[in-house]
Scaffold this active site. Structure first.
Site, PDB file in Angstrom:
ATOM      1  N   GLY A   1      14.918 -15.973 -73.179  1.00 27.69           N
ATOM      2  CA  GLY A   1      15.083 -15.594 -71.781  1.00 27.69           C
ATOM      3  C   GLY A   1      14.140 -14.465 -71.400  1.00 27.69           C
ATOM      4  O   GLY A   1      13.748 -13.653 -72.240  1.00 27.69           O
TER       5      GLY A   1
ATOM      6  N   GLY B   1      13.761 -11.630 -68.097  1.00 23.08           N
ATOM      7  CA  GLY B   1      14.355 -11.096 -66.878  1.00 23.08           C
ATOM      8  C   GLY B   1      13.487 -10.024 -66.268  1.00 23.08           C
ATOM      9  O   GLY B   1      12.372  -9.750 -66.720  1.00 23.08           O
ATOM     10  N   GLY B   2      14.021  -9.404 -65.207  1.00 23.76           N
ATOM     11  CA  GLY B   2      13.266  -8.382 -64.513  1.00 23.76           C
ATOM     12  C   GLY B   2      13.089  -7.111 -65.333  1.00 23.76           C
ATOM     13  O   GLY B   2      12.274  -6.268 -64.995  1.00 23.76           O
ATOM     14  N   GLN B   3      13.873  -6.953 -66.413  1.00 21.03           N
ATOM     15  CA  GLN B   3      13.803  -5.714 -67.182  1.00 21.03           C
ATOM     16  C   GLN B   3      13.308  -5.920 -68.605  1.00 21.03           C
ATOM     17  O   GLN B   3      13.120  -4.948 -69.335  1.00 21.03           O
ATOM     18  CB  GLN B   3      15.183  -5.051 -67.220  1.00 21.03           C
ATOM     19  CG  GLN B   3      15.702  -4.697 -65.833  1.00 21.03           C
ATOM     20  CD  GLN B   3      17.125  -4.168 -65.872  1.00 21.03           C
ATOM     21  OE1 GLN B   3      17.668  -3.918 -66.939  1.00 21.03           O
ATOM     22  NE2 GLN B   3      17.731  -4.015 -64.722  1.00 21.03           N
ATOM     23  N   GLY B   4      13.077  -7.159 -69.024  1.00 25.37           N
ATOM     24  CA  GLY B   4      12.579  -7.356 -70.370  1.00 25.37           C
ATOM     25  C   GLY B   4      12.635  -8.807 -70.813  1.00 25.37           C
ATOM     26  O   GLY B   4      13.100  -9.682 -70.092  1.00 25.37           O
ATOM     27  N   THR B   5      12.140  -9.039 -72.043  1.00 21.28           N
ATOM     28  CA  THR B   5      12.120 -10.374 -72.659  1.00 21.28           C
ATOM     29  C   THR B   5      13.123 -10.401 -73.799  1.00 21.28           C
ATOM     30  O   THR B   5      13.180  -9.468 -74.610  1.00 21.28           O
ATOM     31  CB  THR B   5      10.714 -10.701 -73.179  1.00 21.28           C
ATOM     32  OG1 THR B   5       9.780 -10.618 -72.099  1.00 21.28           O
ATOM     33  CG2 THR B   5      10.676 -12.107 -73.757  1.00 21.28           C
ATOM     34  N   VAL B   6      13.911 -11.479 -73.888  1.00 25.96           N
ATOM     35  CA  VAL B   6      14.973 -11.591 -74.891  1.00 25.96           C
ATOM     36  C   VAL B   6      14.563 -12.605 -75.956  1.00 25.96           C
ATOM     37  O   VAL B   6      14.159 -13.725 -75.641  1.00 25.96           O
ATOM     38  CB  VAL B   6      16.311 -12.011 -74.253  1.00 25.96           C
ATOM     39  CG1 VAL B   6      17.416 -12.037 -75.310  1.00 25.96           C
ATOM     40  CG2 VAL B   6      16.692 -11.048 -73.132  1.00 25.96           C
TER      41      VAL B   6
ATOM     42  N   LYS C   1      16.256  -7.639 -77.204  1.00 27.17           N
ATOM     43  CA  LYS C   1      15.601  -7.503 -75.907  1.00 27.17           C
ATOM     44  C   LYS C   1      14.518  -6.432 -75.963  1.00 27.17           C
ATOM     45  O   LYS C   1      14.775  -5.287 -76.305  1.00 27.17           O
ATOM     46  CB  LYS C   1      16.647  -7.148 -74.848  1.00 27.17           C
ATOM     47  CG  LYS C   1      16.089  -6.950 -73.449  1.00 27.17           C
ATOM     48  CD  LYS C   1      17.239  -6.687 -72.518  1.00 27.17           C
ATOM     49  CE  LYS C   1      16.782  -6.414 -71.109  1.00 27.17           C
ATOM     50  NZ  LYS C   1      17.908  -6.131 -70.227  1.00 27.17           N
TER      51      LYS C   1
ATOM     52  N   ASP D   1      19.666  -6.423 -61.676  1.00 22.20           N
ATOM     53  CA  ASP D   1      19.066  -7.775 -61.709  1.00 22.20           C
ATOM     54  C   ASP D   1      20.172  -8.825 -61.800  1.00 22.20           C
ATOM     55  O   ASP D   1      20.170  -9.690 -62.677  1.00 22.20           O
ATOM     56  CB  ASP D   1      18.095  -7.900 -62.882  1.00 22.20           C
ATOM     57  CG  ASP D   1      17.185  -9.123 -62.764  1.00 22.20           C
ATOM     58  OD1 ASP D   1      17.080  -9.678 -61.649  1.00 22.20           O
ATOM     59  OD2 ASP D   1      16.600  -9.543 -63.772  1.00 22.20           O
TER      60      ASP D   1
END
Length: 633
Positions: free
Chosen positions: A319, A321-326, A342, A438
């Site tokens: 995944g 998102g707006g705050q990082g990659t998981v 993350k 987010d």
């Protein structure tokens, strides 16, 4: 607001607008500009600035404050510029009278700080900003064009090259030839053989040069050896032996040099690990953990994280998102065999104290509907957080992709919504409130029996005293308009985004359509006209549910109020959702396991559009509304 809209039409010509050399550029302090093709939005960008921002405007920086730029699609031969009426300069006329937008050659545009507050941008270019053009022949590929009699690459030594910007092709002379590839073979200016031997600076030869058709031979003279194309030829065996010894000595020195560099590199890596650990507040976090005796939160070593993620391999990504990659992490330790790791996007080193305090607070968060924070690693360029792994799908997948209506009933939707609202309410009600920033259906995971789990938080700071952000964060379609204008993230920003999630549950439509139409704007317009039932998902639209759907629709619209003061709190939303959930009269019974979500999604579903079904009524409510456009910074 006076608007001068214009366009450029190159259709029926061989020219098209260069997607590589041009940028769609907007200048102003209340500007939302669109680039339209045939009445459809293709791209756009937003530029805003407040009075305090004008002092900090920097020449040459076009990043969203006073100026924005975005790329354009390939193959454009026509475009028109329009401005969103919701963004205008009426209230800031004395500060910034006009907004400008145009397609501009990127290399010739250099933002000046006075562009946003004066007519300098228009005056500098005389109302006609330069742009770059590409051209191509026809609308066919080389493979099709070669079969036709009017193929234009007619020179004997020419070749056809497909256009990189839209349909069509161009002609080039083949390697080893120069001239005009569009002329007949008998024409002396058509593609002719290059005599490379006459151009030694361009075609080097350190031996005997002999031209050939389409190339040249370069050989060492008799009695010498070597590669005459790349360097002088060796003269004799003695020189060869000396050269061999020199090569051997150089190789030994090279090996030692490589070993030395590897040692330096290892030392540098260890030094950087320590620097990153200190920069991200690692020592402060260790001291705090020691004082609080927090043994449940763990600090991981960099090698452990790299091993668990296979060096952050792209195949491990689950995944973004707006705050990082998981990433999915394997065998991190004996207790946590499978975790979600993350990697945060960026870090404000001036806020390390707040960040370490937030980590400790998040580690103590214990709520069944919030993904548990297990630990972190502070030895990378940015903080890396370790969460419990939730193995099943997301709410976004349940709504938009899986094709079994029996596990998408109104009761299940209300259950997930209520549990999610309770989780956000819990975060907002802490002594140090945590704002998610987010909220979206992709960040609501579903565990067994459809238990909601809130994810993708922890990289953002705990709410500061001023709550001010310099960069807009979040996901397009979910962003709070008030946050977009003021750069102030509040708990009501999460409420607005959650209102969009409620609309997804009601309508099974995505927040933005392919034409960038906002679901929130369309639904609110339909509510005003009393026709919102035409947008409700037919799977839940029957008489027994009408009162519940009305209540849920009103709640969603309250969340989407333009001013934060008019929106309810998360605790009020959770309470109302639980009340609505208790009134559901149908589809009761034991909920099935979430493993049923592994059913393949319908191949006919296009989740990039709002919904696959009868859209006539939906289209009748379309309005061009202010979009939440994510800043590219």
């Amino acid at each position: 607001m006076d608007v001068t809209a214009w366009g450029l039409d190159l259709r029926d010509t061989p020219y098209r607008l260069s997607d590589f050399g041009n940028k769609f550029t907007a200048v102003g302090c209340e500007t939302l500009a669109y680039l339209e093709v045939d009445g459809k939005l293709t791209t756009g960008c937003v530029a805003t600035c407040q009075a305090d921002d004008l002092v900090g405007l920097t020449d040459g920086v076009c990043s969203g404050i006073g100026c924005c730029q975005t790329a354009i699609p390939k193959g454009l031969q026509y475009y028109q510029v329009t401005f969103d009426s919701g963004f205008n300069t009426t209230e800031i006329y004395n500060m910034s009278r006009c907004s400008y937008a145009a397609l501009v050659e990127a290399s010739s545009f250099n933002f000046s700080a006075n562009y946003s507050t004066s007519s300098a941008f228009n005056d500098y270019f005389g109302g006609q900003a330069p742009l770059l053009m590409d051209w191509a022949i026809g609308n066919e590929t080389c493979e099709v064009a070669r079969e036709k009699s009017n193929h234009t690459c007619i020179s004997r030594n020419s070749e056809c090259v497909n256009s990189h910007n839209g349909p069509g092709y161009i002609c080039n002379c083949s390697k080893g030839f120069h001239g005009n590839p569009y002329l007949k073979p008998e024409d002396p200016d058509s593609c002719q053989d290059i005599d490379e031997c006459k151009e030694p600076n361009k075609y080097p030869c350190y031996g005997k040069c002999r031209n050939k058709y389409g190339g040249y031979h370069c050989t060492c003279p008799f009695g010498t050896r070597g590669n005459a194309y790349s360097g002088p030829c060796d003269r004799g065996l003695a020189i060869g032996i000396c050269a061999s010894l020199l090569v051997a000595l150089t190789s030994l020195l090279g090996i030692e040099w490589i070993k030395y560099k590897q040692r330096i590199k290892r030392q540098d890596i260890m030094r950087k690990r320590g620097e990153y650990f200190h920069l991200h507040g690692g020592q402060l976090l260790t001291d705090m953990m020691s004082i609080e005796n927090n043994i449940s939160f763990k600090l991981y070593d960099r090698d452990e994280i790299e091993l668990a993620t296979k060096g952050f391999d792209k195949t491990s990504i689950i995944g973004e998102g707006g705050q990082g990659t998981v990433f999915k992490g394997y065998n991190l330790d004996q207790v946590n065999n499978l975790v979600a790791i993350k990697k945060c996007k960026g870090f404000d080193e001036n806020s390390r104290t707040e960040f370490t305090q937030e980590l400790l607070i998040l580690s103590r968060v214990n709520h069944e509907n919030i993904v548990k924070l297990i630990g972190c690693c502070l030895q990378f360029e940015v903080p890396v957080l370790v969460y419990e792994f939730v193995p099943n799908k997301t709410l976004h997948y349940l709504i938009h992709s899986q094709n079994d209506p029996s596990i998408r009933t109104l009761e299940i939707r209300l259950k997930v919504a209520a549990e999610s609202a309770e989780a956000f309410s819990y975060l907002h009600s802490l002594d140090h409130p945590i704002l998610h920033g987010d909220v979206k259906s992709m960040n609501i995971l579903l565990s067994n029996n459809f238990i909601a789990k809130i994810s993708d938080f922890g990289c953002s700071k705990i709410r500061a005293a001023d709550g001010h952000d310099d960069v807009v964060k979040g996901t397009i379609g979910y962003l709070d308009p008030e946050y977009l204008l003021k750069f102030e993230l509040t708990d009501k920003s999460d409420v607005y985004s959650f209102g969009v999630v409620l609309l997804e549950l009601l309508t099974r439509r995505t927040p933005l359509s392919k034409q960038k139409v906002s679901l929130a704007s369309v639904f609110q317009e339909a509510m005003k006209e009393g026709q919102f039932l035409e947008l409700i998902d037919t799977e839940i639209l029957h008489e027994d549910n009408m009162r519940l759907i009305n209540d849920l629709a009103r709640l969603a619209c309250q969340c989407l109020a333009m001013t934060s003061e008019s929106r309810p709190t998360m605790s009020m939303i959770a309470e109302e959702l639980r009340r609505i959930e208790k009134q559901v009269q149908h589809h009761r019974g034991v909920l099935t396991s979430i493993s049923s979500l592994s059913l393949s999604a319908s191949s006919a579903t296009d989740v990039s559009e709002h919904f696959t079904g009868d859209t006539n009524d939906y289209d009748s409510h379309r309005r061009v509304a202010a979009m939440s456009i994510e800043f590219a910074r």
